[in-house]
Design an enzyme around this catalytic site. Structure first.
Site, PDB file in Angstrom:
ATOM      1  N   SER A  68      59.718  21.261  25.591  1.00 57.49           N
ATOM      2  CA  SER A  68      58.515  21.788  26.011  1.00 57.49           C
ATOM      3  C   SER A  68      57.676  20.999  26.502  1.00 57.49           C
ATOM      4  O   SER A  68      57.616  19.778  26.510  1.00 57.49           O
ATOM      5  CB  SER A  68      57.908  22.515  24.720  1.00 57.49           C
ATOM      6  OG  SER A  68      57.437  21.507  23.895  1.00 57.49           O
ATOM      7  N   GLU A  96      61.601  16.247  30.675  1.00 55.69           N
ATOM      8  CA  GLU A  96      61.919  17.463  31.507  1.00 55.69           C
ATOM      9  C   GLU A  96      61.552  18.702  30.709  1.00 55.69           C
ATOM     10  O   GLU A  96      61.637  18.779  29.462  1.00 55.69           O
ATOM     11  CB  GLU A  96      63.434  17.506  31.911  1.00 55.69           C
ATOM     12  CG  GLU A  96      63.852  18.634  32.681  1.00 55.69           C
ATOM     13  CD  GLU A  96      64.602  19.619  31.997  1.00 55.69           C
ATOM     14  OE1 GLU A  96      64.150  20.853  31.618  1.00 55.69           O
ATOM     15  OE2 GLU A  96      65.607  19.327  31.884  1.00 55.69           O
ATOM     16  N   CYS A 113      66.383  26.069  31.255  1.00 60.15           N
ATOM     17  CA  CYS A 113      65.076  25.573  31.713  1.00 60.15           C
ATOM     18  C   CYS A 113      64.869  26.060  33.191  1.00 60.15           C
ATOM     19  O   CYS A 113      63.868  25.826  33.859  1.00 60.15           O
ATOM     20  CB  CYS A 113      64.951  24.050  31.706  1.00 60.15           C
ATOM     21  SG  CYS A 113      66.520  23.313  31.983  1.00 60.15           S
TER      22      CYS A 113
END
Length: 494
Positions: free
Chosen positions: A211, A234, A271
């Site tokens: 997150s 990331e 993602c």
């Protein structure tokens, strides 16, 4: 599922990192072939765990066996990819500028540069990829390839799976006669354990996938150190997809089918999920939404990875739908049970989107927001407002590309990967892949978390000036005993 493993204390974490640093002194001196065999052996030991590993991962994550089998293959493939990279050798960027003692007015010294490992790397396992971004995933394999010991903090959502992979790595350590603490494994669910790992004296770098809040917290922990270290996080991305008018007119149904599949793939728990769709308002866009609604309506809900992700999805999607000007276009019609997610498509005007920052935030799950813009200039304004992304996608024809040069020119400043006529879900593991992007997608847009160039996160350059040839690292010696490609006096040579 409760985590059955003991949480590591701050004192235990400091001892783990101390042992990792001691292992670094040994491991970084291992030969290319020794490290390559080690990576290959880890891959073999993971495969040797067989279906039991897949069953345990499925039990902990609710992911189907077929998906997990593919992810395991990707994980072992990454390990072997880095072994091949080590043997090829050019990744080390060996560069030689030979001396010119006769040069006037000042002689030129002999200068030789290469990349060397940073030291112990802490990797935080990711919840949505129990293999490829976790215990033996891309962060771990690239760090080990660089010559760095690794300490993994298992993700509590699949702690037993992580322990099984850890067992495979320990077998590889023994078989390859590597230092016992070249890889270590800890558990922790508290903020304190994460902070302790980042701030431990011997931690040299951090890898994280998760997150935005989590990634930023780790980055801030590093900044608070007496000697800050690199944190490669990331984080969130909504991966905008732009549908241009000519392709919407000509390929309406096909585009809708393609994106209904991408939005709901893995219940949106990637993602690179396409969480934002942009287009100029038109009759073709309305037709596209009708077809997309039909596809979304038919999707069967499935369990999300764990209760925490499901709760966050419910909370964020509900908050987005309550915003002024946001309308629900379609929700899957089946009944959801337990921690199953219902896919959602919502719509908003470009003007409203620009005025409401909450709509720019990632809703992690099978949710996508379509922004209907007045014209191309408003679409460009919307795209500029979403900040850094892992991906952005153009759906268009050759005519669309010719007709929208200003929009096309903007794309490299938005994302690390720019797609044409495809879906962002699915990340190929290869040398050309960039899985990164400007903040807030990552904390450092200069690097990728996927592909052989992921190794560049864990190294730094060192220059040797006027050193005797016999005392230089093998990669920089005149005879090139490693037989690798090197830049010698501005020309590539072997």
């Amino acid at each position: 599922m409760a985590n059955p493993f003991k949480e590591a204390s701050v004192d235990e974490i400091n001892q783990v990192m101390k042992r990792s640093y001691a292992a670094f002194g040994i491991y970084r001196k291992k030969s290319i072939e020794e490290k390559s065999i080690f990576l290959d052996t880890i891959a073999q030991e993971i495969e040797a765990l067989g279906d039991v590993l897949l069953q345990k991962a499925s039990e902990e994550t609710n992911l189907p066996i077929a998906r997990l089998a593919g992810e395991r293959a990707r994980t072992t493939g990454q390990l072997r990819m880095f072994a091949t990279m080590l043997r090829e050798g050019s990744w080390i960027e060996a560069t030689i500028d030979t001396a010119q003692p006769e040069r006037a007015p000042l002689p030129k010294p002999d200068l030789r540069k290469m990349l060397i490992p940073l030291g112990p790397v802490v990797v935080f396992g990711a919840s949505n990829f129990p293999f490829a971004y976790s215990t033996a995933g891309g962060d771990t394999s690239s760090a080990l390839a660089a010559g760095c010991p690794v300490v993994v903090k298992a993700h509590p959502a699949h702690a037993e799976t992580s322990e099984m992979v850890y067992g495979a790595i320990k077998k590889a350590i023994a078989a390859c006669h590597m230092p016992a603490h070249v890889f270590q494994h800890v558990h922790g669910t508290s903020f304190e354990s994460g902070k302790a790992l980042v701030q431990a004296e011997h931690t040299a770098a951090v890898g994280f996938t998760g997150s935005t809040a989590g990634g930023k917290a780790l980055f801030e922990y590093s900044a608070q150190r007496e000697n800050p270290i690199p944190v490669f996080s990331e984080m969130g991305s909504i991966n905008p997809v732009i549908f241009l008018p000519d392709t919407l007119q000509k390929n309406t149904a096909d585009l809708a089918t393609q994106y209904a599949g991408s939005i709901t793939l893995g219940m949106g728990q990637f993602c690179t999920n396409p969480g934002l769709m942009l287009a100029v308002d038109s009759p073709a866009l309305h037709d596209f939404l009708e077809h997309l609604s039909t596809g979304i309506k038919a999707v069967q809900p499935a369990k999300m990875l764990h209760a925490g992700i499901h709760t966050a999805y419910q909370k964020k999607s509900t908050a987005a739908l309550k915003q002024d000007g946001v309308t629900l276009v379609q929700q899957a019609e089946a009944t959801a049970h337990d921690i199953e997610a219902l896919p959602i498509i919502a719509q908003v005007s470009g003007e409203t989107f620009l005025q409401n920052p909450l709509l720019h935030e990632e809703v992690f799950g099978p949710y996508s927001l379509l922004v209907s813009c007045r014209d191309e200039q408003e679409l460009i304004a919307v795209l500029k407002s979403v900040s850094g992304q892992l991906t952005t996608t153009i759906m268009g024809t050759e005519k669309d590309l010719t007709d929208h040069p200003e929009l096309i020119d903007l794309l490299p400043s938005i994302a690390g990967r720019i797609l044409f006529n495809g879906v962002p879900t699915g990340v190929e593991v290869c040398a050309s892949m960039v899985h990164g992007g400007p903040s807030p997608a990552t904390t450092d847009s200069r690097f990728t978390a996927v592909g052989i160039n992921a190794v560049k996160r864990w190294v730094r350059p060192v220059c040797y000036q006027n050193w005797p040839d016999s005392q230089l690292p093998l990669a920089l010696q005149n005879a090139n005993p490693l037989n690798i490609w090197r830049m010698v006096d501005n020309a590539w040579k072997r």
